[in-house]
Design an enzyme around this catalytic site. Structure first.
Site, PDB file in Angstrom:
ATOM      1  N   SER A  86       5.278  11.552  -4.449  1.00 47.45           N
ATOM      2  CA  SER A  86       6.047  11.023  -5.576  1.00 47.45           C
ATOM      3  C   SER A  86       5.771  11.701  -6.906  1.00 47.45           C
ATOM      4  CB  SER A  86       5.805   9.516  -5.711  1.00 47.45           C
ATOM      5  OG  SER A  86       6.551   8.821  -4.760  1.00 47.45           O
ATOM      6  N   THR A 153       5.146   3.086  11.778  1.00 40.19           N
ATOM      7  CA  THR A 153       4.522   2.979  13.098  1.00 40.19           C
ATOM      8  C   THR A 153       4.383   4.372  13.695  1.00 40.19           C
ATOM      9  OG1 THR A 153       6.594   2.782  14.364  1.00 40.19           O
ATOM     10  CG2 THR A 153       5.639   0.732  13.452  1.00 40.19           C
ATOM     11  N   TYR A 189       9.169  -0.454  -8.392  1.00 40.70           N
ATOM     12  CA  TYR A 189       9.229   0.936  -7.940  1.00 40.70           C
ATOM     13  C   TYR A 189      10.203   1.078  -6.786  1.00 40.70           C
ATOM     14  CZ  TYR A 189       7.253   5.557  -7.011  1.00 40.70           C
ATOM     15  OH  TYR A 189       7.070   6.907  -6.850  1.00 40.70           O
ATOM     16  N   SER A 190      11.137   2.019  -6.913  1.00 42.61           N
ATOM     17  CA  SER A 190      12.125   2.244  -5.863  1.00 42.61           C
ATOM     18  C   SER A 190      12.451   3.719  -5.763  1.00 42.61           C
ATOM     19  CB  SER A 190      13.411   1.456  -6.135  1.00 42.61           C
ATOM     20  OG  SER A 190      14.411   1.791  -5.179  1.00 42.61           O
ATOM     21  N   ASN A 191      12.195   4.298  -4.607  1.00 45.02           N
ATOM     22  CA  ASN A 191      12.512   5.703  -4.376  1.00 45.02           C
ATOM     23  C   ASN A 191      14.006   5.981  -4.459  1.00 45.02           C
ATOM     24  OD1 ASN A 191       9.816   6.894  -3.698  1.00 45.02           O
ATOM     25  ND2 ASN A 191       9.876   5.252  -2.191  1.00 45.02           N
ATOM     26  N   GLY A 334       1.118  10.124  -5.677  1.00 48.34           N
ATOM     27  CA  GLY A 334       2.132  10.123  -4.641  1.00 48.34           C
ATOM     28  C   GLY A 334       1.508  10.173  -3.269  1.00 48.34           C
TER      29      GLY A 334
END
Length: 386
Positions: A86, A153, A189-191, A334
């Site tokens: 990030s 996963t 927070y949002s990508n 990040g």
């Protein structure tokens, strides 16, 4: 440190390796200071390979500890390539702010002005969200990475690690969900915000965000070690292998190869510790942005959902302000599968620290211990360790 992408990913055999490795740690440093002890401590906390770089008033120190390859027992490189995760957002924000300074777009432009109809449905409305809110994570948009099964996963990673993703498809994942809050009323927070920011760059310039980062930042600064790799799942050499723990107390799996199109403008860039440090210093000493745009980048809001993790932490435009014992510093950490990037730079750019950590833990206590030790190094560099 964990201003993050939180796992991207998967398809190929993974090598499961126990957390405890019966081999002598490999440690080296170029000069004394707080960095050698920090990288040794981080390796002792379970990080397989640690690379560190500091620059304090012109004096450079490099240090490493641990292994680049657990199976072979080879040392971690001193200044090898890694995925910066990030921290990519800071580079993207710089490009947007340069375009603002050139009068080619405005921070108050709506998303719909540049990307009509892309942010719509389930209460999402690109007519009400501004470019500033994308860069500052105040849009309320759902974080698309929560819906990517390949990030959480081992089975999902195996299946999806080499998948190609278009930016529009990533945004579409977020549009399946209602926003978390009305634009401009809170912070989370949002990508998704930075996937959209990358799309705005392309619409405004006619070139992909990667090309604009290259021509506006990397070439002028001579950052030949930094790149946005597109679909390339491998890293340049030398690099350390990355290891992911999928369950608390579980074994580590080798996860180095991965298609970064799943991160795109939210986290795809590859660099070295020294390359990241050079970028941060150039940003803070005024080589990348005009004074007005620097001031806009540093206009912060409280990082509401991070207060338990980073008390007092504030977020600007692609940059975070973290309080510490001598005031505070600017940073943007990040993480992607198996890798953490921790960094910090003083306001004048004279002091900078970068750590590349090639292990991701599922255990919260282990993660917290690593964060605290990394943060202590950054504090010592920014404030002085006396």
């Amino acid at each position: 440190m964990r201003v993050h992408l939180r796992r991207f990913g998967a398809a190929a055999a993974l090598t499961a390796i126990a957390v405890g490795v019966a081999a002598a740690p490999v440690s080296a440093a170029t000069r004394p200071g707080p960095l050698p002890a920090a990288v040794d401590d981080l390796h002792e906390l379970g990080i397989t390979g640690v690379q560190g770089y500091t620059r304090v008033d012109g004096v450079v120190s490099r240090a490493r500890a641990g292994f680049g390859d657990l199976e072979r027992g080879t040392p971690v490189p001193m200044d090898g390539w890694f995925r910066i995760g990030s921290n990519t957002k800071t580079y993207v924000a710089v490009v947007v702010l340069q375009l603002v300074g050139e009068g080619r777009l405005s921070l108050d432009d709506t998303v719909d002005r540049w990307l009509p109809g892309v942010v719509a449905g389930n209460g999402n409305d690109g007519r009400r969200i501004t470019v500033r809110q994308l860069l500052q994570h105040t849009s309320g948009l759902y974080n698309y990475t929560r819906d990517m099964s390949g990030l959480f996963t081992e089975e999902g990673f195996r299946e999806h690690r080499f998948d190609h993703w278009e930016d529009a498809d990533l945004v579409a994942l977020a549009m399946k969900h209602e926003p978390g809050f009305a634009p401009g009323t809170s912070w989370d927070y949002s990508n998704t915000n930075y996937i959209l920011a990358g799309m705005v760059i392309e619409k405004a310039t006619g070139r992909p965000w990667e090309s604009e980062v290259r021509s506006r930042i990397l070439r002028p600064l001579g950052l030949s070690e930094t790149s946005a790799p597109g679909d390339r799942s491998t890293l340049p050499r030398p690099h350390a292998k990355a290891y992911q723990q999928w369950q608390p107390g579980g074994a580590l799996s080798e996860v180095t190869q991965w298609n970064p199109s799943a991160a795109s403008a939210a986290g795809a860039i590859v660099s070295t510790p020294s390359g990241v440090a050079k970028f941060w210093q150039a940003l803070q000493d005024g080589r990348l942005l005009k004074p007005r745009q620097m001031a806009q980048m540093h206009e912060t809001v409280l990082a509401t959902t991070y207060q338990d993790f980073i008390p007092g932490g504030r977020y600007g435009l692609g940059i975070m302000y973290i309080p510490n014992r001598c005031g505070g510093y600017w940073a943007h950490g990040g993480d992607v599968p198996g890798v953490n990037n921790a960094n910090g730079v003083s306001a004048d750019g004279d002091r900078v620290a970068v750590l590349a950590l090639t292990t991701q833990f599922a255990d919260e206590e282990a993660t917290r211990n690593v964060y605290q030790r990394a943060n202590r190094l950054i504090d010592d560099v920014i404030c002085g360790s006396d």
